[in-house]
Design a protein around this motif. Structure first.
Motif, PDB file in Angstrom:
ATOM      1  N   PHE A 182       3.132  11.209  14.857  1.00 41.49           N
ATOM      2  CA  PHE A 182       2.273  10.265  15.354  1.00 41.49           C
ATOM      3  C   PHE A 182       1.539  10.841  16.743  1.00 41.49           C
ATOM      4  CE2 PHE A 182       3.912   7.804  12.250  1.00 41.49           C
ATOM      5  CZ  PHE A 182       2.875   7.171  11.538  1.00 41.49           C
ATOM      6  N   GLN A 183       0.880  11.875  16.746  1.00 42.33           N
ATOM      7  CA  GLN A 183       0.470  12.471  18.177  1.00 42.33           C
ATOM      8  C   GLN A 183      -0.782  11.727  18.707  1.00 42.33           C
ATOM      9  OE1 GLN A 183       1.822  15.325  19.989  1.00 42.33           O
ATOM     10  NE2 GLN A 183       3.405  15.124  18.354  1.00 42.33           N
ATOM     11  N   PRO A 184      -0.847  11.757  19.783  1.00 42.81           N
ATOM     12  CA  PRO A 184      -2.301  10.934  20.504  1.00 42.81           C
ATOM     13  C   PRO A 184      -3.491  11.495  19.967  1.00 42.81           C
ATOM     14  CG  PRO A 184      -0.469  11.440  22.263  1.00 42.81           C
ATOM     15  CD  PRO A 184       0.054  12.134  20.941  1.00 42.81           C
ATOM     16  N   SER A 185      -4.319  10.597  19.629  1.00 47.61           N
ATOM     17  CA  SER A 185      -5.562  10.879  19.116  1.00 47.61           C
ATOM     18  C   SER A 185      -5.790  11.345  17.633  1.00 47.61           C
ATOM     19  CB  SER A 185      -6.259  12.102  19.702  1.00 47.61           C
ATOM     20  OG  SER A 185      -6.382  11.958  21.373  1.00 47.61           O
ATOM     21  N   PHE A 209      -4.902   7.584  11.587  1.00 44.73           N
ATOM     22  CA  PHE A 209      -4.260   7.084  10.602  1.00 44.73           C
ATOM     23  C   PHE A 209      -4.672   5.862   9.721  1.00 44.73           C
ATOM     24  CE2 PHE A 209      -1.290   9.527  12.913  1.00 44.73           C
ATOM     25  CZ  PHE A 209      -0.591  10.154  12.068  1.00 44.73           C
ATOM     26  N   VAL A 210      -4.416   5.954   8.479  1.00 40.55           N
ATOM     27  CA  VAL A 210      -4.497   4.654   7.683  1.00 40.55           C
ATOM     28  C   VAL A 210      -2.995   3.859   7.654  1.00 40.55           C
ATOM     29  CG1 VAL A 210      -5.275   3.698   5.449  1.00 40.55           C
ATOM     30  CG2 VAL A 210      -5.988   5.904   6.158  1.00 40.55           C
ATOM     31  N   LEU A 211      -3.023   2.508   8.067  1.00 39.71           N
ATOM     32  CA  LEU A 211      -1.748   2.057   7.878  1.00 39.71           C
ATOM     33  C   LEU A 211      -1.895   0.714   7.021  1.00 39.71           C
ATOM     34  CD1 LEU A 211      -1.385   1.858  11.807  1.00 39.71           C
ATOM     35  CD2 LEU A 211      -0.106   3.280  10.541  1.00 39.71           C
ATOM     36  N   HIS A 212      -0.684   0.586   6.101  1.00 30.93           N
ATOM     37  CA  HIS A 212      -1.008  -0.473   5.373  1.00 30.93           C
ATOM     38  C   HIS A 212       0.467  -1.369   5.524  1.00 30.93           C
ATOM     39  CE1 HIS A 212      -1.890  -2.856   1.779  1.00 30.93           C
ATOM     40  NE2 HIS A 212      -0.702  -2.729   1.490  1.00 30.93           N
ATOM     41  N   GLU A 230      -0.757   6.985   6.241  1.00 30.61           N
ATOM     42  CA  GLU A 230      -1.043   8.380   5.800  1.00 30.61           C
ATOM     43  C   GLU A 230      -2.123   8.671   7.031  1.00 30.61           C
ATOM     44  OE1 GLU A 230      -3.739   9.607   2.072  1.00 30.61           O
ATOM     45  OE2 GLU A 230      -2.429   7.907   1.786  1.00 30.61           O
ATOM     46  N   GLN A 231      -2.063   9.882   7.220  1.00 32.97           N
ATOM     47  CA  GLN A 231      -3.065  10.718   8.096  1.00 32.97           C
ATOM     48  C   GLN A 231      -4.417  10.647   7.517  1.00 32.97           C
ATOM     49  OE1 GLN A 231      -1.490  14.248   9.893  1.00 32.97           O
ATOM     50  NE2 GLN A 231      -3.170  14.407  11.151  1.00 32.97           N
ATOM     51  N   ILE A 232      -5.359  10.327   8.178  1.00 35.70           N
ATOM     52  CA  ILE A 232      -6.767  10.129   7.645  1.00 35.70           C
ATOM     53  C   ILE A 232      -7.060  11.479   7.080  1.00 35.70           C
ATOM     54  CG2 ILE A 232      -9.046  10.303   8.506  1.00 35.70           C
ATOM     55  CD1 ILE A 232      -8.585   7.522   7.770  1.00 35.70           C
ATOM     56  N   ASP A 233      -7.556  11.369   5.967  1.00 31.16           N
ATOM     57  CA  ASP A 233      -8.232  12.719   5.218  1.00 31.16           C
ATOM     58  C   ASP A 233      -9.681  12.359   5.342  1.00 31.16           C
ATOM     59  OD1 ASP A 233      -9.085  14.633   3.551  1.00 31.16           O
ATOM     60  OD2 ASP A 233      -7.653  14.152   1.872  1.00 31.16           O
TER      61      ASP A 233
END
Ligand code: ADP
Ligand code: MG
Length: 726
Positions: free
Chosen positions: A145-148, A151-154, A172-175
């Protein structure tokens, strides 16, 4: 039924708007050589290892998800879909809702709790507000979880001092691919070794490849009549829907196919086993009338008479009967079973009755052997009991009697047709309370050179159309009438505040010598947790009813223990029986006239009706208390239906309309173990699939017409494990 598409909340993102689609598009069918098409279709049986990018490691991971072949992979449906086309923002998050959010990391912090655990705290923002997320004990995520980064959080949203929060959400990191290409993103079940992103990439490759190439086995005429989508289009949109309408059309096609293929296969199996003749068991009217008049102390209901007539008609033919007798608890199925078994006896053949538990078998044995003593004529049927509770010597004697034909009717558990039992001449078998007499059991009988007439009896009310689909191999008779003289069971919904009054009512009944069931069912918990919580409840209730004998029955107990408790209850040595499920209490205790069902809101009406059927079996007025543990208007309306009707079929119908088919058939094994999307088995699709299956079967029972050839291949592939690609 909840919409599996999650609406996301986020700030502005450049995402395409939704496309609507009233009807699925249909493309002209390409002309393919049937041989070639079959080969392609059989390619579905290939291992996932043949997919580019899947190595041995991944094969193992996929196996954890029960995915071994391409076919399995295409059938691995998303758990949910995240909808990037309908976005709102963090500022509009609603607490207690499960939500999916797209947001950017602003900062993160490790928080040491006591000495050992370190939690990760992350602040996300999306331009409209901030969201605080805590990952308990997952300090190692701080590098992720690096700044900037986006992510998608559920997860479930909570609020703390007006500040929205989430705890241990899925993430999940945004694709960026997902944002650009499509609006609705499938979220697949995952397992160790496969990330969401990898899974989607593999799926996209596989789906794209097969959606284009897989020949559509469904005859065009069927698709035209039903207005369903093409196969390739449906596969594509089931995984990567272009819009909500697309997904709905894709699902319809998928569910329709499951239902239709299942039925065609069941019909084919039925035809197959009917090709081996059975011994006809004709009897004349005179014999039957005299038998019924001598054996039953009451006159049969019209429904019972009709059922017996159906069975006589079937059994008189040299084709094995395969009939399902559906009748609510107390509708008098036993009398029908006895009349069926006597057909075998009258023709010098043996009959068997199989009950799901030893204790039920014993109960049947006692009442049936007593009733059969009144059989007219000199020779009375010799009835024997066969269960695991018998001594070895007794068991040997029964087995010998069945082999030499000196026993006419055997009553027992399923073991009767299994281990080392041979019959001199089994003419008819009755299976009580068994959802399904499977192909396997039939196969086993056949292996012994037997192809008896089979009567399956069930008290689970399943709406007719659904029953005809699920049990397409069975002819259906419904006992839709109760014997006269039943006093209806009073049913009440009890809010928690009236609990004490309810207990006092129960005490009054116990005082008068009656007995009570208290059902304390837990859903979605492990059996162990369930047992523990049942023990707790049992202890609590032992105090409430301290003046009475309280017993406990739960699923974790050994069968012998269960039998002991059940026996004690039926002999009146226990006054109040606390139990976790009904499966255990299929036994008749006419003196029990009160039942309390805790957590009633969690159950389907048909199930509740089954619970309720434990009482109302004697001459005492019976009462059923439904105690919901949450009250939503929806569950209240549902429970109200129970207070208004005692017709199990009507309740099953309501259930089906409101909650889909899940509750009604539960996890019943279908021919194909992966009958998915039970909740999507809505009445109109079931109707449609049934109509089409029958039409196809009537037009072309062996599916030999050229236009049905691929369909026949598909059915064979799905249900015949022998066919392989190698
Ligand atoms: P189920 O369908 O639940 O197996 P049973 O066969 O156990 O029902 O019958 C329930 C009760 O109803 C039994 O006590 C039986 O003797 C009685 N019964 C069955 N048929 C009739 C009838 N036609 N008239 C009166 N009583 C009946
Ligand atoms: Mg019964």
């Amino acid at each position: 039924m909840s919409d599996p598409i999650e609406v996301l909340h986020t700030g502005q993102l450049d995402i395409p708007t939704e496309i609507r689609l009233a009807r699925p598009p249909r493309s002209p069918r390409p002309n393919v050589d049937p041989e070639a098409a079959t080969d392609i279709m059989r390619g579905l049986r290939a291992s996932v290892e043949t997919v580019r990018g899947i190595g041995p490691k991944m094969v193992e991971s996929l196996a954890n998800l029960n995915v071994h072949t391409i076919e399995d992979m295409l059938a691995l449906l998303p758990r949910r879909y995240d909808d990037y086309t309908r976005l709102t923002s963090i500022s509009r998050l609603v607490p207690t809702q499960n939500t999916t959010v797209i947001a950017t990391v602003r900062r993160s912090e490790l928080k040491a709790i006591k000495s050992k655990r370190k939690d990760l705290w992350v602040e996300f923002y999306d331009g409209t507000g901030t969201l605080h997320v805590t990952f308990f004990g997952q300090h190692y995520l701080s590098r992720t979880f690096q700044p900037s980064t986006q992510f998608v959080l559920h997860g479930r949203v909570t609020a703390f001092r007006g500040q929205p929060q989430m705890t241990n959400p899925e993430w999940e990191q945004i694709d960026p691919e997902n944002l650009r290409q499509i609006g609705i993103v499938p979220i697949y079940p995952l397992t160790e070794g496969i990330s969401g992103r990898t899974m989607r990439r593999l799926m996209r490759d596989t789906v794209t490849y097969w959606a284009e190439r897989l020949p559509d086995y469904m005859p065009v005429t069927v698709l035209e009549r039903t207005d369903l989508a093409d196969l390739g289009w449906a596969i594509k949109n089931l995984h990567f829907p272009e819009g909500h309408d697309h997904l709905a059309h894709a699902r319809n096609r998928y569910v329709f196919d499951e239902l239709l293929l299942m039925q065609l296969s069941i019909l084919a199996t039925r035809r197959e086993w009917q090709s081996t003749p059975a011994e006809p068991l004709p009897v004349d009217d005179g014999f039957m009338d005299e038998f019924i008049a001598s054996v039953f102390p009451y006159s049969l209901t019209t429904a019972q008479q009709r059922a017996i007539a159906d069975i006589r008609h079937d059994a008189a033919k040299p084709i094995p009967m395969n009939r399902l007798l559906q009748g609510d608890v107390g509708s008098g199925k036993t009398a029908v079973a006895i009349s069926a078994m006597i057909l075998a006896f009258a023709n010098g053949k043996q009959a068997a009755l199989m009950a799901p538990t030893g204790i039920l078998a014993e109960q049947h044995y006692r009442s049936i052997s007593r009733q059969l003593e009144a059989t007219p004529g000199d020779r009375k049927p010799h009835v024997a009991l066969l269960t695991s509770a018998l001594s070895a010597a007794d068991k040997r004697a029964v087995i010998a009697g069945l082999a030499d034909g000196s026993i006419d009717i055997v009553i027992g558990t399923h073991a009767v047709i299994e281990e080392g039992v041979t019959f001199q001449n089994l003419g008819l078998a009755v299976i009580d309370e068994q959802h399904r007499f499977g192909v396997q059991q039939r196969g086993r009988l056949r292996g012994k050179g037997l192809n008896p007439h089979v009567l399956v009896m069930t008290a689970t009310p399943i709406p007719r159309t659904l029953a005809l689909t699920l049990f397409a191999d069975l002819d259906l008779t419904v006992l839709d009438e109760m014997p006269p003289g039943r006093t209806p069971i009073d049913t009440y919904i009890i809010p928690d505040v009236k609990r004490e009054r309810m207990y006092r009512f129960v005490e009054e009944q116990l005082e008068q010598g009656r007995q009570a069931f208290i059902v304390h069912p837990l859903v979605e918990a492990s059996e162990t947790i369930e047992a523990a919580s049942a023990v707790e409840e049992y202890e609590r209730l032992s105090q409430v009813f301290y003046r009475y004998r309280v017993g406990l029955l739960h699923g974790k107990m050994r069968p012998a223990e269960k039998d002991d408790i059940m026996g004690a209850f039926s002999h009146g040595e226990i006054d109040v029986l606390v139990t976790t499920s009904v499966a255990e209490v299929g036994v008749d205790v006419p003196n029990a006239n009160v039942i309390i069902i805790e957590g009633a809101n969690r159950f389907g009406l048909a199930q509740l009706h089954q619970f309720r059927g434990r009482v109302g079996r004697g001459q005492h007025k019976s009462t059923c208390f439904l105690v919901p543990d949450a009250d939503t208007p929806e569950s209240e309306a549902r429970l109200k239906a129970l207070t208004e009707t005692t017709d199990g079929f009507k309740l099953a119908e309501i259930d089906w309309q409101q909650r889909g088919a899940c509750d009604l058939i539960g996890t019943r094994q279908s021919g194909r173990s992966k009958l998915q999307l039970l909740h999507a088995m809505v009445p109109h699709l079931v109707d449609m699939a049934q109509r089409e299956a029958r039409t196809l079967f009537e037009e072309d029972p062996y599916l030999t017409l050229p236009e049905h050839r691929l369909l026949a291949e598909r059915v064979a592939m799905l249900y015949d494990p022998e066919i392989d690609v190698s």
